[in-house]
Structure formats: structure tokens, C-alpha cells
Design an enzyme around this catalytic site. Structure first.
Site, PDB file in Angstrom:
ATOM      1  N   GLU A  91       0.836  -1.202   0.000  1.00  0.00           N
ATOM      2  CA  GLU A  91       0.000   0.000   0.000  1.00  0.00           C
ATOM      3  C   GLU A  91       0.875   1.258   0.000  1.00  0.00           C
ATOM      4  OE1 GLU A  91      -3.639   1.794   2.797  1.00  0.00           O
ATOM      5  OE2 GLU A  91      -2.085   0.534   3.694  1.00  0.00           O
TER       6      GLU A  91
ATOM      7  N   LYS B  50     -10.481   2.493  -1.284  1.00  0.00           N
ATOM      8  CA  LYS B  50     -10.526   1.812   0.016  1.00  0.00           C
ATOM      9  C   LYS B  50     -11.827   2.126   0.751  1.00  0.00           C
ATOM     10  CE  LYS B  50      -7.428   1.258   4.048  1.00  0.00           C
ATOM     11  NZ  LYS B  50      -6.083   1.650   4.529  1.00  0.00           N
TER      12      LYS B  50
ATOM     13  N   CYS C 163      -5.486  -2.865   2.762  1.00  0.00           N
ATOM     14  CA  CYS C 163      -5.092  -2.826   4.166  1.00  0.00           C
ATOM     15  C   CYS C 163      -6.259  -3.056   5.129  1.00  0.00           C
ATOM     16  CB  CYS C 163      -4.336  -1.539   4.472  1.00  0.00           C
ATOM     17  SG  CYS C 163      -3.285  -1.662   5.954  1.00  0.00           S
TER      18      CYS C 163
END
Length: 281
Positions: A43, A116, A153
């Protein structure tokens, strides 16, 4: 046999700008030279993990998809080496900012963008200062004829994300990551729970999982690495420990994975009419 060779790249922490991009490019090229058809990088690999704090100057790191240097540089690698690369970047769209992945396919084209969905907010991981929650929904992209799901993540801790990607047809789950120590609690070690939750996603959805992390110290955070590949039964096939840069490759027999997934019956025996509580805020 329908096969896909994937590469996991673990990168050193602390690199910025051109040094970070050159390292990512070199490792992606090296992975492709070893036969990788898909390369997973960590990331926000194009610099340090800036959300460790709340410095408004770091908004200058963001760029539109069209102007993103990490995306442009890895698109060139993808096209030249015929390898797919999900590229993590800090995206700006008008007044909005996102933690995004541009899925670059093996032809160097951008198949789409995932933003995300789950944004953490805590000491050392103050992402809500920078990033708006994603508005793309969970996305499945195709490379080399294989549908692939991507989370980012903190998304990896949520079983709903993995299940939604699997329901979307993903035959492989990818998680670019930046995770390490907890500055507010030196006794809290999340490494094993971090791996275990994704192994659980692999088991519950009968799909292989890859997670790519950085390793090393930035400020008061130690990113612990341990990027890994696990199969559809949750068994770890590669763990990169705390070394960087480092690459692991594995070739998956996707036909065998499909047979395994069908035989377990998880998707046959689902009872979505009973799951209303999952969508009740």
C-alpha cells in the site's frame, strides 16, 4: 490446467520519491523476469506511510488518476513485461481524496479503480484525516482471463469485503498493506492476528489470498513485513519475514481451486435471507 503465476513484493520502509518508485519498478521487473503474470506491491509504496500523523502538507502527494506518477510508471512496466499490477496511489478527484488502487492489466491499461472502503483512525494510522471512504464498492478485475478481487489494508480485517469479492467471482484476493507496530501500545503485536484473519477469508471463501506489506522503521512505527501467500485452504505457502526487498512467487492451479471451492458448498449453502443484521447500521 488454467494457471496463474503470482508474485508478492515486500519493499523497505523509508523510501521517498524517485528512490521509492525506482525500487518498486525494479522489483516488479524482476518478478516478471521470474515468470510472474501478476505482481502485488504494498500500500502507498511510492513514499513513506504519511498518515502516521496529520500534516496538511501531505495532501500535495495526491494526484488524479491521469496525473499519477506511480500509475504511469507501473503501466509502462506492465505493458513491456505483460504483467498485471494493482497500483496503490493517493488519489485526488475534485475536492475529494481517496486511498485507491488502479488495477493495471497485463496490456498496461487501467481496468478500473478501487477506492478503500474501510478507513482506519488511530495513533499511527490516522487515515481519516486524509481519505474519504471509498465510493466504488468492492471491485473484481480481470487479468490473464482470471477474475481478481482487491481490498486495501484495513479492508482485510472485514469478512464482508472478502465475501463480497468472492460473490463477485474473484478467484484470488489481493491486499496491498502498510501495517506494523502500534505507537500507543508497544506490547500490542498484530502480526499473527493480521495473517490469521486473511487465512480465515481464504478458508471461508475457498480462494487464495496474497498480502504485501512494507518492512522497516518510519518515525516511531516499525512495519513488520511478513507479506504472505496462502492457498484456498488457508495454508501459508510463502512468508517473506522481515527482509526487504524480497519477492515470492507461486503458480496457482485455478481449476483445482474451483473444484475445491465447489465441493465445499459454501456458496451453495448460503442463506442470505437470514443475514439482514449484516446490513443494519
Amino acid at each position: 490446467m488454467k494457471a496463474l503465476t503470482v508474485a508478492l513484493v515486500q519493499l523497505p520502509a523509508g523510501l521517498e520519491g524517485e528512490a521509492a518508485l525506482e525500487m518498486a519498478e525494479a522489483q516488479a521487473v524482476a518478478a516478471a523476469a521470474q515468470g510472474a503474470q501478476l505482481v502485488l506491491l504494498p500500500e502507498l509504496f511510492s513514499g513513506t506511510y504519511f498518515p502516521r500523523g496529520e500534516d496538511e502538507g501531505d495532501f500535495s502527494r495526491a494526484a488524479t488518476l491521469a496525473a499519477s506518477e506511480p500509475v504511469a510508471r507501473l503501466r509502462a512496466v506492465a505493458e513491456q513485461h505483460h504483467v498485471a499490477i494493482p497500483v496503490s496511489f493517493f488519489e485526488r478527484e475534485g475536492p475529494h481524496y481517496y486511498n485507491s488502487v488502479a488495477f493495471v492489466n497485463e496490456h498496461g491499461g487501467v481496468a478500473g479503480v478501487y477506492r478503500k472502503s474501510h478507513i482506519p483512525d488511530g495513533p499511527g494510522y490516522e487515515e481519516k484525516f486524509f481519505f474519504r471512504p471509498g465510493n466504488t464498492g468492492f471491485k473484481v478485475f480481470e487479468c490473464h482471463g482470471v477474475p481478481v478481487g482487491v481490498g486495501i489494508c484495513w479492508d482485510q480485517w472485514f469478512p464482508e469485503c472478502a465475501r463480497a469479492l468472492a460473490l463477485g467471482g474473484a478467484e484470488l484476493l489481493l491486499y496491498p498493506t502498510a501495517i506494523g507496530s502500534e505507537p500507543h501500545d508497544p506490547h500490542l503485536d498484530t502480526r499473527l492476528p493480521w495473517q490469521r484473519v486473511m487465512q480465515g477469508h481464504a478458508v471461508a471463501n475457498a480462494v487464495p489470498v496474497l498480502a504485501a506489506n512494507r518492512v522497516g522503521t518510519e518515525g516511531d512505527t516499525f512495519f513488520y513485513g511478513h507479506s504472505f501467500i496462502c492457498d484456498e485452504a488457508g495454508s501459508i505457502l510463502a512468508d517473506l519475514g522481515d527482509e526487504a526487498p524480497k519477492i515470492a512467487l507461486h503458480t496457482f492451479d485455478l481449476e483445482a481451486s474451483r473444484r475445491y471451492r465447489a465441493a465445499f458448498g459454501f456458496f451453495r449453502d448460503r442463506r442470505p435471507e437470514l443475514y439482514g443484521a449484516l446490513t443494519d447500521p
